[in-house]
Design an enzyme around this catalytic site. Structure first.
Site, PDB file in Angstrom:
ATOM      1  N   GLN A 101       0.840  -1.200   0.000  1.00  0.00           N
ATOM      2  CA  GLN A 101       0.000   0.000   0.000  1.00  0.00           C
ATOM      3  C   GLN A 101       0.876   1.251   0.000  1.00  0.00           C
ATOM      4  O   GLN A 101       2.082   1.166   0.242  1.00  0.00           O
ATOM      5  CB  GLN A 101      -0.922  -0.027   1.224  1.00  0.00           C
ATOM      6  N   HIS A 142      -8.696   2.765  19.520  1.00  0.00           N
ATOM      7  CA  HIS A 142      -7.911   1.676  20.121  1.00  0.00           C
ATOM      8  C   HIS A 142      -8.524   1.170  21.422  1.00  0.00           C
ATOM      9  O   HIS A 142      -8.556  -0.032  21.671  1.00  0.00           O
ATOM     10  CB  HIS A 142      -6.459   2.127  20.291  1.00  0.00           C
ATOM     11  N   ASP A 195      -8.214  -5.366  13.317  1.00  0.00           N
ATOM     12  CA  ASP A 195      -7.977  -3.928  13.151  1.00  0.00           C
ATOM     13  C   ASP A 195      -7.451  -3.699  11.744  1.00  0.00           C
ATOM     14  O   ASP A 195      -6.263  -3.506  11.520  1.00  0.00           O
ATOM     15  CB  ASP A 195      -6.968  -3.445  14.204  1.00  0.00           C
ATOM     16  N   SER A 196      -8.369  -3.752  10.784  1.00  0.00           N
ATOM     17  CA  SER A 196      -7.960  -3.695   9.382  1.00  0.00           C
ATOM     18  C   SER A 196      -8.269  -2.331   8.779  1.00  0.00           C
ATOM     19  O   SER A 196      -8.896  -1.489   9.407  1.00  0.00           O
ATOM     20  CB  SER A 196      -8.745  -4.751   8.606  1.00  0.00           C
ATOM     21  N   THR A 197      -7.816  -2.142   7.550  1.00  0.00           N
ATOM     22  CA  THR A 197      -8.297  -1.010   6.764  1.00  0.00           C
ATOM     23  C   THR A 197      -9.693  -1.373   6.270  1.00  0.00           C
ATOM     24  O   THR A 197     -10.261  -2.390   6.670  1.00  0.00           O
ATOM     25  CB  THR A 197      -7.390  -0.759   5.544  1.00  0.00           C
ATOM     26  N   GLU A 198     -10.213  -0.563   5.388  1.00  0.00           N
ATOM     27  CA  GLU A 198     -11.491  -0.908   4.785  1.00  0.00           C
ATOM     28  C   GLU A 198     -11.296  -2.041   3.778  1.00  0.00           C
ATOM     29  O   GLU A 198     -10.168  -2.329   3.397  1.00  0.00           O
ATOM     30  CB  GLU A 198     -12.063   0.337   4.123  1.00  0.00           C
ATOM     31  N   PRO A 225      -5.112  -4.994   0.584  1.00  0.00           N
ATOM     32  CA  PRO A 225      -4.821  -6.245   1.297  1.00  0.00           C
ATOM     33  C   PRO A 225      -5.927  -6.697   2.254  1.00  0.00           C
ATOM     34  O   PRO A 225      -5.901  -7.841   2.704  1.00  0.00           O
ATOM     35  CB  PRO A 225      -3.534  -5.924   2.073  1.00  0.00           C
TER      36      PRO A 225
HETATM   37  N1  AG3 Z   1      -8.108   0.916  10.996  1.00  0.00           N
HETATM   38  C1  AG3 Z   1      -9.381   1.374  10.456  1.00  0.00           C
HETATM   39  C2  AG3 Z   1      -9.285   2.641   9.677  1.00  0.00           C
HETATM   40  C3  AG3 Z   1     -10.421   2.903   8.771  1.00  0.00           C
HETATM   41  C4  AG3 Z   1     -10.478   4.333   8.423  1.00  0.00           C
HETATM   42  N2  AG3 Z   1     -11.063   4.558   7.157  1.00  0.00           N
HETATM   43  C5  AG3 Z   1     -10.882   5.680   6.422  1.00  0.00           C
HETATM   44  N3  AG3 Z   1     -10.126   6.627   6.860  1.00  0.00           N
HETATM   45  N4  AG3 Z   1     -11.442   5.790   5.267  1.00  0.00           N
HETATM   46  C6  AG3 Z   1      -7.315   1.865  11.675  1.00  0.00           C
HETATM   47  C7  AG3 Z   1      -6.047   1.337  12.223  1.00  0.00           C
HETATM   48  C8  AG3 Z   1      -5.778   1.907  13.562  1.00  0.00           C
HETATM   49  N5  AG3 Z   1      -5.007   1.045  14.369  1.00  0.00           N
END
Ligand code: AG3
Length: 277
Positions: free
Chosen positions: A32, A63, A156-159, A163
């Site tokens: 990424q 968190h 704790d992922s991205t959208e 990945p």
């Molecule tokens: N994980 C989720 C972030 C999602 C935010 N989405 C966005 N900005 N479009 C965050 C990781 C923190 N440990």
């Protein structure tokens, strides 16, 4: 003097814009596009593929809420897994629970860990704790290879882009159920009800088919799309709404409280409509 502003386009037509003090690091990793930016309002921030992941000012909300809601739901969380979360924020919160003997972090991108340690030290600082094992690898594979092992799993992922696509599938939730012990609890961040309502509906439906207890809760996170964030819990035995008073022990927090543990499950009508049977 000229000003520099960073915009995350949260939808095609809407975004968040932050005044930048300086850019600290940018890099295309194997997975990424990573950016560390110092902003005027929210301090240092981590962006992945142009999306806000965390900021020094509001990180505590996300968190704490990912970690403490499932950890107080489980009566004795000894072995904990965090999938993603390479910035270390969830791990820092997990370690506030004295019952936790071991916390494993599996993030696919070692660069997120490396640069979070460098530019977000108060978030990532606990990744070197002796109770923590950090693995750089594929969380989906790690789950597929685990059986009857964890008390609590946090995703704790991205959208669901890049990945993280696999981490929002029913197959993944089935894998989580297998990786958990017989009274295990899991939580995943499930985006926001304003711009991605179908995602919440779909995840809730999939998780419900696998876990006897499924719940949705929210938290206010100003730097995330719409500011109203959701989390989905799947639990085999323990209901997050039935935690007895005496189980809450003192921990230091800025958002989570034992009152909020219950209150965060009370949903605005348009949100509860998304998960109606
Ligand atoms: N994980 C989720 C972030 C999602 C935010 N989405 C966005 N900005 N479009 C965050 C990781 C923190 N440990």
């Amino acid at each position: 003097m000229s000003e520099l502003w960073y915009t995350e386009k949260q939808t095609k037509n809407f975004g968040i814009t932050l005044k930048v003090k300086q850019t600290l690091h940018t890099e295309q990793t194997d997975f990424q596009y990573l950016e560390m930016v110092e902003t005027e309002e929210f301090g240092n921030m981590l962006f992945l593929d142009g999306m806000v992941m965390t900021s020094q000012k509001d990180e505590f909300v996300y968190h704490e809420m990912v970690a403490h809601v499932p950890l107080f739901t489980h009566p004795n969380p000894e072995n904990v897994l965090v999938v993603g979360g390479g910035d270390g924020g969830v791990i820092r919160e997990v370690l506030k629970h004295p019952q936790v003997k071991k916390a494993t972090l599996v993030d696919i991108d070692g660069k997120v860990i490396e640069y979070s340690k460098k530019f977000l030290p108060e978030i990532a600082g606990k990744l070197d704790d002796p109770r923590v094992e950090v693995k750089v690898g594929d969380g989906f594979m790690h789950i597929a290879e685990s059986e009857n092992e964890y008390d609590v799993i946090m995703v704790d992922s991205t959208e669901p882009m890049g990945p993280a696509v696999n981490l929002f599938t029913k197959g993944f939730y089935a894998g989580i159920a297998k990786a958990l012990k017989e009274d295990g609890v899991f939580v995943a961040q499930t985006d926001n009800p304003w711009f991605t309502p179908e995602l919440i509906t779909n995840v809730q439906r999939d998780v419900k088919e696998i876990f006897p207890i499924t719940r949705l809760y929210t938290a206010n996170i100003p730097t995330y799309p719409s500011g109203l964030w959701t989390f989905t819990i799947g639990s085999k035995k323990h209901d997050p709404l039935e935690v007895s008073e005496d189980r809450f022990h003192e921990i230091e927090t800025k958002y989570y409280t034992k009152e909020l543990h219950k209150a965060c499950f009370v949903l605005p009508k348009f949100v509860s409509d998304l998960i109606k049977e």
